[in-house]
Design an enzyme around this catalytic site. Sequence first.
Site, PDB file in Angstrom:
ATOM      1  N   GLU A   1      27.740-100.777  -4.668  1.00  0.00           N
ATOM      2  CA  GLU A   1      26.853-101.321  -3.903  1.00  0.00           C
ATOM      3  C   GLU A   1      25.548-102.051  -4.744  1.00  0.00           C
ATOM      4  O   GLU A   1      25.271-101.182  -5.663  1.00  0.00           O
ATOM      5  CB  GLU A   1      26.255-100.322  -2.787  1.00  0.00           C
ATOM      6  CG  GLU A   1      27.255 -99.951  -1.714  1.00  0.00           C
ATOM      7  CD  GLU A   1      26.566 -99.039  -0.744  1.00  0.00           C
ATOM      8  OE1 GLU A   1      25.357 -98.991  -0.724  1.00  0.00           O
ATOM      9  OE2 GLU A   1      27.330 -98.303  -0.075  1.00  0.00           O
TER      10      GLU A   1
ATOM     11  N   ASN B   1      26.366 -97.043  -6.791  1.00  0.00           N
ATOM     12  CA  ASN B   1      25.539 -97.738  -5.745  1.00  0.00           C
ATOM     13  C   ASN B   1      24.201 -97.825  -6.367  1.00  0.00           C
ATOM     14  O   ASN B   1      23.674 -96.642  -6.531  1.00  0.00           O
ATOM     15  CB  ASN B   1      25.630 -96.973  -4.612  1.00  0.00           C
ATOM     16  CG  ASN B   1      26.838 -97.083  -3.822  1.00  0.00           C
ATOM     17  OD1 ASN B   1      27.747 -97.524  -4.268  1.00  0.00           O
ATOM     18  ND2 ASN B   1      27.087 -96.346  -2.491  1.00  0.00           N
TER      19      ASN B   1
ATOM     20  N   TYR C   1      20.149 -99.725  -6.163  1.00  0.00           N
ATOM     21  CA  TYR C   1      19.222-100.651  -5.562  1.00  0.00           C
ATOM     22  C   TYR C   1      17.768-100.873  -6.492  1.00  0.00           C
ATOM     23  O   TYR C   1      16.853-100.977  -5.939  1.00  0.00           O
ATOM     24  CB  TYR C   1      18.858 -99.807  -4.373  1.00  0.00           C
ATOM     25  CG  TYR C   1      20.059-100.195  -3.532  1.00  0.00           C
ATOM     26  CD1 TYR C   1      20.156-101.571  -2.753  1.00  0.00           C
ATOM     27  CD2 TYR C   1      20.985 -99.170  -3.148  1.00  0.00           C
ATOM     28  CE1 TYR C   1      21.388-101.640  -1.909  1.00  0.00           C
ATOM     29  CE2 TYR C   1      22.021 -99.409  -2.106  1.00  0.00           C
ATOM     30  CZ  TYR C   1      22.265-100.518  -1.595  1.00  0.00           C
ATOM     31  OH  TYR C   1      23.461-100.713  -0.985  1.00  0.00           O
TER      32      TYR C   1
ATOM     33  N   LYS D   1      21.239-106.859   4.296  1.00  0.00           N
ATOM     34  CA  LYS D   1      21.752-107.391   3.109  1.00  0.00           C
ATOM     35  C   LYS D   1      23.141-108.241   3.079  1.00  0.00           C
ATOM     36  O   LYS D   1      23.632-108.410   2.056  1.00  0.00           O
ATOM     37  CB  LYS D   1      21.740-105.833   2.266  1.00  0.00           C
ATOM     38  CG  LYS D   1      20.712-105.099   2.124  1.00  0.00           C
ATOM     39  CD  LYS D   1      20.903-103.915   0.961  1.00  0.00           C
ATOM     40  CE  LYS D   1      19.570-102.958   1.133  1.00  0.00           C
ATOM     41  NZ  LYS D   1      19.391-102.428   2.263  1.00  0.00           N
TER      42      LYS D   1
ATOM     43  N   TYR E   1      14.924-100.629  -3.172  1.00  0.00           N
ATOM     44  CA  TYR E   1      14.334 -99.519  -2.886  1.00  0.00           C
ATOM     45  C   TYR E   1      13.374 -99.151  -4.292  1.00  0.00           C
ATOM     46  O   TYR E   1      12.618 -98.342  -3.934  1.00  0.00           O
ATOM     47  CB  TYR E   1      15.144 -98.193  -2.737  1.00  0.00           C
ATOM     48  CG  TYR E   1      16.210 -98.838  -1.222  1.00  0.00           C
ATOM     49  CD1 TYR E   1      15.481 -98.981   0.070  1.00  0.00           C
ATOM     50  CD2 TYR E   1      17.255 -98.820  -1.296  1.00  0.00           C
ATOM     51  CE1 TYR E   1      16.052 -99.203   1.045  1.00  0.00           C
ATOM     52  CE2 TYR E   1      18.025 -99.372  -0.282  1.00  0.00           C
ATOM     53  CZ  TYR E   1      17.462 -99.658   0.921  1.00  0.00           C
ATOM     54  OH  TYR E   1      17.975 -99.763   2.217  1.00  0.00           O
TER      55      TYR E   1
ATOM     56  N   TRP F   1      26.612-105.228  -1.718  1.00  0.00           N
ATOM     57  CA  TRP F   1      26.396-104.751  -0.220  1.00  0.00           C
ATOM     58  C   TRP F   1      25.447-105.781   0.355  1.00  0.00           C
ATOM     59  O   TRP F   1      24.309-106.033  -0.062  1.00  0.00           O
ATOM     60  CB  TRP F   1      25.596-103.366  -0.209  1.00  0.00           C
ATOM     61  CG  TRP F   1      25.422-102.759   0.809  1.00  0.00           C
ATOM     62  CD1 TRP F   1      24.390-102.459   1.510  1.00  0.00           C
ATOM     63  CD2 TRP F   1      26.399-102.042   1.492  1.00  0.00           C
ATOM     64  NE1 TRP F   1      24.533-101.946   2.639  1.00  0.00           N
ATOM     65  CE2 TRP F   1      26.017-101.597   2.652  1.00  0.00           C
ATOM     66  CE3 TRP F   1      27.938-101.829   1.307  1.00  0.00           C
ATOM     67  CZ2 TRP F   1      26.763-100.791   3.854  1.00  0.00           C
ATOM     68  CZ3 TRP F   1      28.488-101.024   1.839  1.00  0.00           C
ATOM     69  CH2 TRP F   1      28.036-100.569   3.081  1.00  0.00           C
TER      70      TRP F   1
ATOM     71  N   ASN G   1      31.225 -91.489   0.285  1.00  0.00           N
ATOM     72  CA  ASN G   1      30.141 -92.500  -0.172  1.00  0.00           C
ATOM     73  C   ASN G   1      28.889 -91.507  -0.351  1.00  0.00           C
ATOM     74  O   ASN G   1      28.336 -90.832   0.522  1.00  0.00           O
ATOM     75  CB  ASN G   1      29.816 -93.471   1.009  1.00  0.00           C
ATOM     76  CG  ASN G   1      28.851 -94.197   0.554  1.00  0.00           C
ATOM     77  OD1 ASN G   1      28.942 -95.040  -0.253  1.00  0.00           O
ATOM     78  ND2 ASN G   1      27.590 -94.244   1.193  1.00  0.00           N
ATOM     79  N   GLU G   2      28.246 -91.805  -1.545  1.00  0.00           N
ATOM     80  CA  GLU G   2      27.027 -91.308  -2.062  1.00  0.00           C
ATOM     81  C   GLU G   2      26.722 -89.507  -1.669  1.00  0.00           C
ATOM     82  O   GLU G   2      25.720 -89.265  -0.903  1.00  0.00           O
ATOM     83  CB  GLU G   2      25.850 -91.848  -1.326  1.00  0.00           C
ATOM     84  CG  GLU G   2      26.032 -93.372  -1.745  1.00  0.00           C
ATOM     85  CD  GLU G   2      24.439 -94.153  -1.407  1.00  0.00           C
ATOM     86  OE1 GLU G   2      23.865 -93.676  -0.741  1.00  0.00           O
ATOM     87  OE2 GLU G   2      24.455 -95.295  -2.257  1.00  0.00           O
TER      88      GLU G   2
ATOM     89  N   ASP H   1      23.012 -95.341   7.884  1.00  0.00           N
ATOM     90  CA  ASP H   1      22.253 -96.221   8.433  1.00  0.00           C
ATOM     91  C   ASP H   1      22.987 -96.983   9.369  1.00  0.00           C
ATOM     92  O   ASP H   1      22.301 -97.448  10.454  1.00  0.00           O
ATOM     93  CB  ASP H   1      21.527 -97.134   7.356  1.00  0.00           C
ATOM     94  CG  ASP H   1      22.370 -98.064   6.858  1.00  0.00           C
ATOM     95  OD1 ASP H   1      23.555 -97.828   6.721  1.00  0.00           O
ATOM     96  OD2 ASP H   1      21.719 -99.038   6.422  1.00  0.00           O
TER      97      ASP H   1
HETATM   98  C1  GCB Z   1      23.236 -97.014   0.604  1.00  0.00           C
HETATM   99  C2  GCB Z   1      24.333 -96.807   1.701  1.00  0.00           C
HETATM  100  C3  GCB Z   1      24.627 -98.096   2.491  1.00  0.00           C
HETATM  101  C4  GCB Z   1      23.509 -98.380   3.113  1.00  0.00           C
HETATM  102  C5  GCB Z   1      22.683 -98.821   2.029  1.00  0.00           C
HETATM  103  C6  GCB Z   1      21.111 -99.770   2.326  1.00  0.00           C
HETATM  104  O1  GCB Z   1      23.068 -96.537  -0.563  1.00  0.00           O
HETATM  105  O2  GCB Z   1      25.596 -96.227   0.952  1.00  0.00           O
HETATM  106  O3  GCB Z   1      25.434 -97.158   3.606  1.00  0.00           O
HETATM  107  O4  GCB Z   1      23.449 -99.400   4.033  1.00  0.00           O
HETATM  108  O5  GCB Z   1      22.433 -98.077   1.039  1.00  0.00           O
HETATM  109  O6  GCB Z   1      21.244-100.968   2.405  1.00  0.00           O
HETATM  110  O7  GCB Z   1      20.274 -99.038   2.318  1.00  0.00           O
END
Ligand code: GCB
Length: 597
Positions: free
Chosen positions: A501, A463, A465, A565, A469, A546, A409-410, A160
């Site tokens: 994250e 990571n 969310y 974030k 999300y 994050w 990463n991911e 992103d």
């Molecule tokens: C993730 C990514 C990071 C994004 C973040 C987000 O999983 O590793 O690069 O910025 O999510 O805020 O969506």
Amino acid sequence: MLKPIATATRDLVKLDGVWKFAIDSRLPEEPWSSVLDTPLEAAVPASYNDLFTDPAIRDHVGWVYYQRSVQVPRGWAGERILLRFDAATHSAKVYVDDQLVGGHVGGYTPFDIDVTDAVRPGAAFRLTVAVSPDLTNITIPPGKIEVGMTGGKTQTYFHDFYNYAGLARSVSLYSLPQVHVDDVTVVTTFDGSTGFVDYRVETVGGADVRVRLADVAGTVLATASGSEGRLQIDDVVLWKPGAAHLYELTVDAVDGEDVLDTYALAVGVRTVEVRGEEFLVNGEPFYFTGFGKHEDTFVRGKGHDDAYMVHDFQLMEWTGANSFRTSHYPYAEDVLDFADRHGILVIDETAAVGLNMGVVGGLSGTPPFPTFSEQYAGAETQAAHAQHLRELIGRDKNHPSVVLWCIANEPASNEDGAREYFEPLVNLVRELDPTRPITYSMVMFATFKNDQIIDLFDVVSLNRYYGWYINAGDLATAEMYLQGDIQGWIDRTGKPIMMLEYGADTMPGLHSVWDQVWTEEYQTDLLAMYHRVFDRFPQFVGEQIWNFADFATTNGLHRVGGNRKGIFTRERRPKAAAFALRQRWRGLDGRKPGADA
Ligand code: GCB
């Protein structure tokens, strides 16, 4: 790869400043063969994208050109003369006058070009650097270039953050004696109060090697000769998190009593190790607090800036952070030097972000085609990734602050082909650096049930969310998912586990008495929920939020003025969560929150 420095035998001229700048669609065929006829000038170091108002420059696909005149100091006759680019994002071709003298692929690691035979001491030359922002399936990070309906090329990529490009770090010209120190590797250990520095030196031109280790006052504590050896420090002061202590190692290339070249580097004596479910620094359990960051500021983009660096470290210290991750690419080496001097631990990450077609598949995680295929991450991508690892470890291996390599990463570690892709890379890292543990940060779709590679690594880095999300606005359900997720990883691996994250987009100034996404209260509450869960698990070894600060992204409907974030805004003003973190983190000294002092 040694950082260029001025010493008694080496000179260094920084070429930072304002250079002529042009994009290729406005140029004749061979722009390097003449003085660039352009009204534009660009600052170096800086990404070029936000310097100008023209959108055709900001999102240009293809080469851009930087040019300036360089005066070679007249005293450099008989020396080797090199250009050093700390970073050219993402690839570069370098011309001295009309001659192509070299190039490099990979936007976040440095490269040298030996221009001894192309320049003359005392004379000036025209330096032209073509830089390409393009990302393809054989670059790290990967991307895709397509021709759109309008006939223009467009760049897409699978991360992103905005694809800032250009000469974002310093450029310099430096001299080296013909016989010189080419590389130095140090590994440190200790036994009780005695410290040991094992060193290995590579030279060019056939010299003998002499080394000496001094304390901050310049008192020599140990000496040795030979290209490999061990230096012993009685009553060693260890390099510790929050209490950096550095010695200076001076390496001389000698011929009898004549010193032909001399180079010095800072050395911190410390050990890192994963034992069972613990992450040990100097043999003691360590708990990471801190952030995933970005190199990202207004106008400069990813351009390195000493003032922001100093301020960011101040803000990290203010919150009680003891560490950060160089998400999602290697940072400027000055940042690691700073971390070395200030006792901040670094999880050093490669630029391998976006090796995941599932992310393109959206929240379902269903890839449009397999990630590990020739179409996307195939043999050439893997070779580029391997080269990137060599360059990263070559540059950062001697930094005491670097305690863990994060090699992607991911990635789509849940997809078939992940093992074939990653196993050789893990073996390579272990061969290049047997002293540091290895990890990768794990995407939500990679679960303890379907991940195919975790056994190759030392630390489980998640990571996650939940509450953003998925389960947005429902922290109670999010808490249950998080608890089950962490428990599952613990049961499967028996390895130390940490969160690299977690977070929530937050508009400063937006408030609510309810659990409303985007508010300052929601960010604070979401973090508190995660922390509650982490504290239930003794196996948990760290938390990095994050993100440290809001940062620029590509245009996208779920990004309002970038990724929000940040615990700090892009201007580095604290959001409410910053104060809650400060309460949780300060005074821990590497202990787990809640643990006894
Ligand atoms: C993730 C990514 C990071 C994004 C973040 C987000 O999983 O590793 O690069 O910025 O999510 O805020 O969506």
